[in-house]
Design a protein around this motif. Structure first.
Motif, PDB file in Angstrom:
ATOM      1  N   THR A 133      15.237  48.282  72.011  1.00  0.00           N
ATOM      2  CA  THR A 133      16.608  47.758  72.026  1.00  0.00           C
ATOM      3  C   THR A 133      17.194  47.626  70.627  1.00  0.00           C
ATOM      4  OG1 THR A 133      15.754  45.508  72.158  1.00  0.00           O
ATOM      5  CG2 THR A 133      16.345  46.569  74.235  1.00  0.00           C
ATOM      6  N   ASN A 134      16.370  47.364  69.628  1.00  0.00           N
ATOM      7  CA  ASN A 134      16.894  47.269  68.254  1.00  0.00           C
ATOM      8  C   ASN A 134      17.497  48.596  67.810  1.00  0.00           C
ATOM      9  OD1 ASN A 134      16.186  44.582  68.013  1.00  0.00           O
ATOM     10  ND2 ASN A 134      14.271  45.000  66.945  1.00  0.00           N
ATOM     11  N   ALA A 135      16.808  49.692  68.106  1.00  0.00           N
ATOM     12  CA  ALA A 135      17.336  51.015  67.744  1.00  0.00           C
ATOM     13  C   ALA A 135      18.607  51.305  68.529  1.00  0.00           C
ATOM     14  CB  ALA A 135      16.288  52.094  67.994  1.00  0.00           C
ATOM     15  N   LEU A 136      18.604  51.003  69.804  1.00  0.00           N
ATOM     16  CA  LEU A 136      19.770  51.237  70.646  1.00  0.00           C
ATOM     17  C   LEU A 136      20.993  50.490  70.100  1.00  0.00           C
ATOM     18  CD1 LEU A 136      20.378  52.800  73.272  1.00  0.00           C
ATOM     19  CD2 LEU A 136      19.902  50.699  74.516  1.00  0.00           C
ATOM     20  N   ASP A 137      20.798  49.228  69.769  1.00  0.00           N
ATOM     21  CA  ASP A 137      21.898  48.429  69.210  1.00  0.00           C
ATOM     22  C   ASP A 137      22.358  48.961  67.855  1.00  0.00           C
ATOM     23  OD1 ASP A 137      21.773  46.824  71.457  1.00  0.00           O
ATOM     24  OD2 ASP A 137      20.607  45.236  70.468  1.00  0.00           O
ATOM     25  N   PHE A 138      21.428  49.401  67.028  1.00  0.00           N
ATOM     26  CA  PHE A 138      21.759  49.963  65.704  1.00  0.00           C
ATOM     27  C   PHE A 138      22.681  51.173  65.861  1.00  0.00           C
ATOM     28  CE2 PHE A 138      20.722  53.126  62.400  1.00  0.00           C
ATOM     29  CZ  PHE A 138      20.991  52.394  61.240  1.00  0.00           C
ATOM     30  N   TYR A 139      22.318  52.101  66.735  1.00  0.00           N
ATOM     31  CA  TYR A 139      23.120  53.316  66.916  1.00  0.00           C
ATOM     32  C   TYR A 139      24.479  53.014  67.536  1.00  0.00           C
ATOM     33  CZ  TYR A 139      18.748  55.664  65.828  1.00  0.00           C
ATOM     34  OH  TYR A 139      17.596  56.075  65.228  1.00  0.00           O
ATOM     35  N   LYS A 140      24.531  52.039  68.415  1.00  0.00           N
ATOM     36  CA  LYS A 140      25.826  51.632  68.975  1.00  0.00           C
ATOM     37  C   LYS A 140      26.737  51.089  67.871  1.00  0.00           C
ATOM     38  CE  LYS A 140      24.349  50.386  73.661  1.00  0.00           C
ATOM     39  NZ  LYS A 140      24.156  49.213  74.553  1.00  0.00           N
ATOM     40  N   ARG A 141      26.170  50.308  66.965  1.00  0.00           N
ATOM     41  CA  ARG A 141      26.961  49.794  65.838  1.00  0.00           C
ATOM     42  C   ARG A 141      27.453  50.926  64.944  1.00  0.00           C
ATOM     43  NH1 ARG A 141      22.726  46.050  65.635  1.00  0.00           N
ATOM     44  NH2 ARG A 141      21.907  46.987  63.726  1.00  0.00           N
ATOM     45  N   LYS A 142      26.758  52.046  64.954  1.00  0.00           N
ATOM     46  CA  LYS A 142      27.139  53.206  64.145  1.00  0.00           C
ATOM     47  C   LYS A 142      28.116  54.125  64.880  1.00  0.00           C
ATOM     48  CE  LYS A 142      24.483  52.153  60.656  1.00  0.00           C
ATOM     49  NZ  LYS A 142      25.059  51.703  59.404  1.00  0.00           N
ATOM     50  N   GLY A 143      28.582  53.714  66.047  1.00  0.00           N
ATOM     51  CA  GLY A 143      29.613  54.466  66.746  1.00  0.00           C
ATOM     52  C   GLY A 143      29.139  55.372  67.864  1.00  0.00           C
ATOM     53  N   PHE A 144      27.845  55.380  68.154  1.00  0.00           N
ATOM     54  CA  PHE A 144      27.329  56.186  69.260  1.00  0.00           C
ATOM     55  C   PHE A 144      27.468  55.409  70.562  1.00  0.00           C
ATOM     56  CE2 PHE A 144      25.764  58.624  65.823  1.00  0.00           C
ATOM     57  CZ  PHE A 144      25.499  59.884  66.316  1.00  0.00           C
ATOM     58  N   LYS A 145      27.678  56.156  71.640  1.00  0.00           N
ATOM     59  CA  LYS A 145      27.824  55.560  72.973  1.00  0.00           C
ATOM     60  C   LYS A 145      26.699  56.060  73.864  1.00  0.00           C
ATOM     61  CE  LYS A 145      32.234  54.062  72.362  1.00  0.00           C
ATOM     62  NZ  LYS A 145      32.203  53.108  71.327  1.00  0.00           N
ATOM     63  N   VAL A 146      26.242  55.179  74.756  1.00  0.00           N
ATOM     64  CA  VAL A 146      25.242  55.590  75.730  1.00  0.00           C
ATOM     65  C   VAL A 146      25.893  56.602  76.660  1.00  0.00           C
ATOM     66  CG1 VAL A 146      23.810  54.851  77.673  1.00  0.00           C
ATOM     67  CG2 VAL A 146      23.929  53.443  75.600  1.00  0.00           C
ATOM     68  N   SER A 147      25.258  57.760  76.783  1.00  0.00           N
ATOM     69  CA  SER A 147      25.746  58.816  77.662  1.00  0.00           C
ATOM     70  C   SER A 147      25.075  58.725  79.032  1.00  0.00           C
ATOM     71  CB  SER A 147      25.474  60.182  77.028  1.00  0.00           C
ATOM     72  OG  SER A 147      25.782  61.224  77.907  1.00  0.00           O
ATOM     73  N   HIS A 148      23.740  58.709  79.024  1.00  0.00           N
ATOM     74  CA  HIS A 148      22.979  58.673  80.265  1.00  0.00           C
ATOM     75  C   HIS A 148      21.507  58.448  79.943  1.00  0.00           C
ATOM     76  CE1 HIS A 148      22.819  62.844  78.835  1.00  0.00           C
ATOM     77  NE2 HIS A 148      21.674  62.946  79.489  1.00  0.00           N
ATOM     78  N   ASP A 149      20.723  58.242  80.969  1.00  0.00           N
ATOM     79  CA  ASP A 149      19.270  58.143  80.839  1.00  0.00           C
ATOM     80  C   ASP A 149      18.656  59.412  81.408  1.00  0.00           C
ATOM     81  OD1 ASP A 149      19.315  55.547  79.802  1.00  0.00           O
ATOM     82  OD2 ASP A 149      19.165  54.635  81.782  1.00  0.00           O
ATOM     83  N   ILE A 150      17.473  59.741  80.902  1.00  0.00           N
ATOM     84  CA  ILE A 150      16.709  60.856  81.459  1.00  0.00           C
ATOM     85  C   ILE A 150      15.287  60.394  81.742  1.00  0.00           C
ATOM     86  CG2 ILE A 150      18.123  62.674  80.444  1.00  0.00           C
ATOM     87  CD1 ILE A 150      15.997  63.017  78.281  1.00  0.00           C
ATOM     88  N   LEU A 151      14.597  61.176  82.524  1.00  0.00           N
ATOM     89  CA  LEU A 151      13.206  60.893  82.889  1.00  0.00           C
ATOM     90  C   LEU A 151      13.067  59.491  83.477  1.00  0.00           C
ATOM     91  CD1 LEU A 151      11.521  62.484  79.751  1.00  0.00           C
ATOM     92  CD2 LEU A 151      11.556  63.436  82.065  1.00  0.00           C
ATOM     93  N   ASP A 152      13.952  59.192  84.424  1.00  0.00           N
ATOM     94  CA  ASP A 152      13.923  57.903  85.130  1.00  0.00           C
ATOM     95  C   ASP A 152      14.015  56.701  84.193  1.00  0.00           C
ATOM     96  OD1 ASP A 152      13.644  59.230  87.621  1.00  0.00           O
ATOM     97  OD2 ASP A 152      11.482  59.431  87.275  1.00  0.00           O
ATOM     98  N   GLY A 153      14.785  56.838  83.138  1.00  0.00           N
ATOM     99  CA  GLY A 153      14.987  55.732  82.206  1.00  0.00           C
ATOM    100  C   GLY A 153      14.041  55.717  81.018  1.00  0.00           C
ATOM    101  N   PHE A 154      13.159  56.691  80.931  1.00  0.00           N
ATOM    102  CA  PHE A 154      12.215  56.749  79.812  1.00  0.00           C
ATOM    103  C   PHE A 154      12.961  56.911  78.483  1.00  0.00           C
ATOM    104  CE2 PHE A 154       9.364  59.323  77.022  1.00  0.00           C
ATOM    105  CZ  PHE A 154       8.354  58.386  76.868  1.00  0.00           C
ATOM    106  N   ILE A 155      14.056  57.686  78.491  1.00  0.00           N
ATOM    107  CA  ILE A 155      14.851  57.926  77.286  1.00  0.00           C
ATOM    108  C   ILE A 155      16.323  57.660  77.602  1.00  0.00           C
ATOM    109  CG2 ILE A 155      15.681  59.690  75.661  1.00  0.00           C
ATOM    110  CD1 ILE A 155      12.939  61.059  75.958  1.00  0.00           C
ATOM    111  N   THR A 156      16.977  56.964  76.675  1.00  0.00           N
ATOM    112  CA  THR A 156      18.426  56.770  76.737  1.00  0.00           C
ATOM    113  C   THR A 156      19.054  57.763  75.775  1.00  0.00           C
ATOM    114  OG1 THR A 156      18.204  54.425  77.258  1.00  0.00           O
ATOM    115  CG2 THR A 156      20.315  55.146  76.343  1.00  0.00           C
ATOM    116  N   VAL A 157      20.029  58.514  76.270  1.00  0.00           N
ATOM    117  CA  VAL A 157      20.729  59.496  75.453  1.00  0.00           C
ATOM    118  C   VAL A 157      22.011  58.871  74.930  1.00  0.00           C
ATOM    119  CG1 VAL A 157      21.825  61.773  75.421  1.00  0.00           C
ATOM    120  CG2 VAL A 157      19.786  61.378  76.841  1.00  0.00           C
TER     121      VAL A 157
END
Length: 178
Positions: free
Chosen positions: A147-171
């Motif tokens: 979640t720390n990485a996810l939040d970091f990238y969101k702060r940098k302007g990236f948006k969650v697009s979708h999940d793959i492999l049943d949620g194993f990876i968030t794109v």
């Protein structure tokens, strides 16, 4: 702390071996969906094939004196690179250009986080990316539980697009502002 940022040529990727393997172990420790998938992921199976498949590679290591304490690996690759047996990472029809940018690996050793190292490495990768006018789709893949990485990238302007492999990876995805 005496931090130095060094851009590595492709023939020096071996310098990233230990941290790449540490990254895989870190991701496994955070994962709550299929952590066993990380058992086969390491420098040989992740970084080497990615560097070989990419059209352009950008690798930066951070050294504290002579010890490598962080790295980022970004690449520009044909979009088809991301449709493999393991998974299809995004709908290829949503990408107009033939190449995409991917922040492929990013790791900072514990004890070096919260000093701006991540932001500097991220900014260096984005500045490198700006050299390529033929790329308009940017992707980052975050393993579940990080979640720390996810939040970091969101702060940098990236948006969650979708999940793959049943949620194993968030794109995460961002488009160029051309």
């Amino acid at each position: 702390m005496n931090l130095n940022y060094e851009i590595l040529p492709e023939d020096k990727i071996e310098y990233c071996r230990d941290l790449c393997n540490e990254l895989m172990a870190f991701q496994k420790s955070k994962a709550y969906i299929k952590p066993e998938l990380f058992d086969s992921m390491n420098f040989e199976t992740r970084m080497i094939p990615s560097v070989k498949a990419a059209l352009h590679n950008y690798i930066v290591v951070v050294k504290d004196d002579e010890e490598i304490v962080a790295y980022v690996y970004s690449n520009i690759s044909p979009k088809e690179t991301y449709s493999i047996d393991f998974a299809t990472f995004f709908d290829l029809s949503t990408v107009n250009r033939k190449n995409v940018w991917c922040l492929s690996q990013f790791y900072i050793k514990d004890g070096y986080r919260q000093y701006g190292v991540g932001s500097k490495l991220f900014d260096m990768s984005m500045n490198w990316l700006s050299e390529f006018e033929d790329v308009e789709d940017y992707f980052i893949y975050v393993s579940n539980g990080n979640t720390n990485a996810l939040d970091f990238y969101k702060r940098k302007g990236f948006k969650v697009s979708h999940d793959i492999l049943d949620g194993f990876i968030t794109v995460l995805r961002k488009s160029a502002m051309k």
